[in-house]
Design a protein around this motif. Structure first.
Motif, PDB file in Angstrom:
ATOM      1  N   UNK A  88       0.823  -1.206   0.000  1.00 47.34           N
ATOM      2  CA  UNK A  88       0.000   0.000   0.000  1.00 47.34           C
ATOM      3  C   UNK A  88       0.857   1.255   0.000  1.00 47.34           C
ATOM      4  N   UNK A  89       1.894   1.284   0.836  1.00 54.67           N
ATOM      5  CA  UNK A  89       2.772   2.451   0.882  1.00 54.67           C
ATOM      6  C   UNK A  89       3.538   2.624  -0.415  1.00 54.67           C
ATOM      7  N   UNK A  90       3.940   1.515  -1.027  1.00 56.11           N
ATOM      8  CA  UNK A  90       4.649   1.615  -2.310  1.00 56.11           C
ATOM      9  C   UNK A  90       3.749   2.222  -3.389  1.00 56.11           C
ATOM     10  N   UNK A  91       2.497   1.805  -3.414  1.00 55.54           N
ATOM     11  CA  UNK A  91       1.559   2.376  -4.383  1.00 55.54           C
ATOM     12  C   UNK A  91       1.342   3.861  -4.138  1.00 55.54           C
ATOM     13  N   UNK A  92       1.160   4.221  -2.862  1.00 48.25           N
ATOM     14  CA  UNK A  92       0.867   5.606  -2.514  1.00 48.25           C
ATOM     15  C   UNK A  92       2.045   6.515  -2.848  1.00 48.25           C
ATOM     16  N   UNK A  93       3.247   6.027  -2.644  1.00 41.42           N
ATOM     17  CA  UNK A  93       4.448   6.824  -2.933  1.00 41.42           C
ATOM     18  C   UNK A  93       4.413   7.380  -4.351  1.00 41.42           C
ATOM     19  N   UNK A  94       3.964   6.567  -5.308  1.00 41.77           N
ATOM     20  CA  UNK A  94       3.927   6.988  -6.710  1.00 41.77           C
ATOM     21  C   UNK A  94       2.585   7.587  -7.104  1.00 41.77           C
ATOM     22  N   UNK A  95       1.485   6.927  -6.687  1.00 43.71           N
ATOM     23  CA  UNK A  95       0.169   7.307  -7.182  1.00 43.71           C
ATOM     24  C   UNK A  95      -0.360   8.601  -6.588  1.00 43.71           C
ATOM     25  N   UNK A  96      -0.065   8.860  -5.312  1.00 50.70           N
ATOM     26  CA  UNK A  96      -0.649  10.051  -4.690  1.00 50.70           C
ATOM     27  C   UNK A  96      -0.128  11.353  -5.307  1.00 50.70           C
ATOM     28  N   UNK A  97       1.168  11.517  -5.512  1.00 56.12           N
ATOM     29  CA  UNK A  97       1.612  12.743  -6.193  1.00 56.12           C
ATOM     30  C   UNK A  97       1.024  12.890  -7.604  1.00 56.12           C
ATOM     31  N   UNK A  98       0.876  11.770  -8.299  1.00 58.19           N
ATOM     32  CA  UNK A  98       0.274  11.835  -9.637  1.00 58.19           C
ATOM     33  C   UNK A  98      -1.177  12.292  -9.565  1.00 58.19           C
ATOM     34  N   UNK A  99      -1.947  11.718  -8.654  1.00 59.02           N
ATOM     35  CA  UNK A  99      -3.355  12.108  -8.517  1.00 59.02           C
ATOM     36  C   UNK A  99      -3.475  13.549  -8.026  1.00 59.02           C
ATOM     37  N   UNK A 100      -2.542  13.966  -7.193  1.00 59.23           N
ATOM     38  CA  UNK A 100      -2.527  15.332  -6.674  1.00 59.23           C
ATOM     39  C   UNK A 100      -2.266  16.332  -7.805  1.00 59.23           C
ATOM     40  N   UNK A 101      -1.354  15.974  -8.705  1.00 54.75           N
ATOM     41  CA  UNK A 101      -1.006  16.863  -9.818  1.00 54.75           C
ATOM     42  C   UNK A 101      -2.064  16.858 -10.908  1.00 54.75           C
ATOM     43  N   UNK A 102      -2.665  15.703 -11.154  1.00 53.99           N
ATOM     44  CA  UNK A 102      -3.635  15.547 -12.244  1.00 53.99           C
ATOM     45  C   UNK A 102      -4.793  14.683 -11.756  1.00 53.99           C
ATOM     46  N   UNK A 103      -5.854  15.333 -11.342  1.00 54.42           N
ATOM     47  CA  UNK A 103      -6.997  14.606 -10.793  1.00 54.42           C
ATOM     48  C   UNK A 103      -7.650  13.652 -11.766  1.00 54.42           C
ATOM     49  N   UNK A 104      -7.371  13.805 -13.049  1.00 50.88           N
ATOM     50  CA  UNK A 104      -7.987  12.945 -14.062  1.00 50.88           C
ATOM     51  C   UNK A 104      -7.110  11.751 -14.435  1.00 50.88           C
ATOM     52  N   UNK A 105      -6.034  11.561 -13.713  1.00 49.35           N
ATOM     53  CA  UNK A 105      -5.159  10.415 -13.952  1.00 49.35           C
ATOM     54  C   UNK A 105      -5.837   9.167 -13.393  1.00 49.35           C
ATOM     55  N   UNK A 106      -6.555   8.454 -14.239  1.00 49.86           N
ATOM     56  CA  UNK A 106      -7.393   7.333 -13.795  1.00 49.86           C
ATOM     57  C   UNK A 106      -6.549   6.200 -13.216  1.00 49.86           C
TER      58      UNK A 106
END
Length: 385
Positions: free
Chosen positions: A227-245
């Motif tokens: 879970x932490x490994x996913x969040x490390x990458x995915x959260x900044x991406x979702x934060x920068x681009x809310x439409x990043x599905x």
């Protein structure tokens, strides 16, 4: 190669994950025998297109749904009581819990309480109090998360604030676990960046505290690390681009993973956050994110031996406690998380009271080390700044 982000799995409950899966809401209700659902959501969502679309999906499949949205960000008893009344007035036969942690928690609590004769506080997560409930009277639940934070969609409990003591209480029963979860990342694309960050850091803290909690539970540890490994990458991406599905799908999965992992336990971050949220009505995830490094420092001696494993999972150059702490501070800054509770309006003048609430909180029982009320008060003071 395009990453696959659609799937069905059953861990710990049935999850239908992927873009557009909200169209299967009627099917989910049908699997659980729900024909007259009460859709429970929070005040901020009730007029948004995602709720209107969900109600339309239910109508199209022949479900006679009613909407209940008297839900605060930090739910209180009246939110549940009024929901039980709405459920009975509608003649409902099940609940669609829809939204962030508050909507999900209240929806689950309504489904639990509709058939009980004892007050909700008789089912607090203490010992075997859950056995007091009439399990056969608990209504079926479909859960639809619209944020990637609490993971309440895969949990067996709800957090409700007691109106007299202003303490957050955990209400637990195994059958509060939803029967079907629809995890549709398209429902999260409209989240503002600040809310994305605050809910996402909540999911990270769930994973982190579960990983650090004492006890033998390798399955929870493994889920927390991934879970932490996913969040490390995915959260900044979702934060920068809310439409990043793809990032949104990973964050929904990670949130569910955090809640699955914390069956092992949470810790002092949550003990303080529950107390602060109940007292000052702060956002739970944001509060967790602010308190995290302060509690890490307090727990350093008890968690240092776990940090090399986490550092390797995150690919950090410095694979020890200081490396993880430095990365945590940088990660928070990247997401715009404030350094102190004072920045979100929390004063330090009730530190002793917060410390007493934190020490009594169930999450304190699985902190990596036992702390006194005075020690919790000290961590709170450092968090306020």
């Amino acid at each position: 190669m395009t990453k696959t982000i659609i799937g069905n799995w059953g861990f710990p409950t049935k999850v239908w994950s992927g873009p557009g899966r909200i169209k299967e809401l009627g099917k989910a209700c049908g699997e659980l025998g729900i024909k007259r659902p009460l859709l429970v959501t929070d005040e901020g969502l009730k007029d948004l297109p995602i709720v209107k679309n969900a109600m339309a999906v239910l109508a199209e499949c022949g479900c006679a749904a009613a909407l209940y949205a008297d839900v605060r960000g930090n739910p209180v008893q009246s939110n549940v009581d009024n929901g039980v009344a709405a459920y009975k007035a509608h003649g409902a036969d099940g609940v669609v819990a829809f939204g962030g942690g508050s909507g999900l928690d209240v929806g689950k609590a309504i489904a639990f309480m509709v058939g009980q004769t004892r007050p909700i506080w008789d089912f607090e997560d203490i010992g075997d109090w859950w056995t007091r409930a009439d399990a056969d009277a608990i209504a079926p639940i479909v859960a639809v998360p619209t944020t990637s934070g609490t993971g309440s969609e895969v949990g067996r409990a709800s957090v409700v604030t007691h109106p007299d003591t202003h303490e957050k209480k955990i209400i637990f029963h195994p059958r509060m676990l939803p029967g079907v979860v629809i995890s549709d990342p398209e429902l999260t694309v409209g989240l503002p960046a600040k809310v994305t960050a605050a809910t996402g850091i909540d999911a990270y803290v769930h994973c982190f505290e579960a990983f650090c909690a004492p006890g033998f539970h390798p399955m929870a540890d493994g889920i927390a690390l991934e879970g932490m490994r996913l969040i490390q990458t995915a959260l900044p991406r979702a934060y920068d681009d809310g439409k990043d599905i793809e990032a949104r799908a990973d964050m929904l999965a990670a949130a569910s993973m955090g809640a699955t992992a914390f069956q092992k336990g949470l810790g002092g971050v949550h003990a303080i956050s529950h107390a602060v949220g109940a007292t000052y009505d702060t956002h739970h995830g944001l509060t967790n994110g602010i308190v995290l490094p302060h509690m890490m420092r307090k727990n350093e001696a008890a968690i240092a031996d776990r940090m090399p494993i986490l550092a390797r999972t995150l690919g950090l150059a410095k694979q020890d406690f200081s490396g993880v702490l430095d990365w945590t501070l940088q990660f928070r800054e990247r997401l715009g998380i404030p350094d102190t509770l004072g920045e979100i309006g929390v004063p330090a003048d009730r530190a002793d009271y917060i410390g007493e609430l934190a020490e009594r909180d169930p999450s304190a029982g699985t902190n990596p080390q036992k702390l006194s009320a005075a020690e919790y008060a000290d961590v709170f003071r450092s968090s306020v700044g």
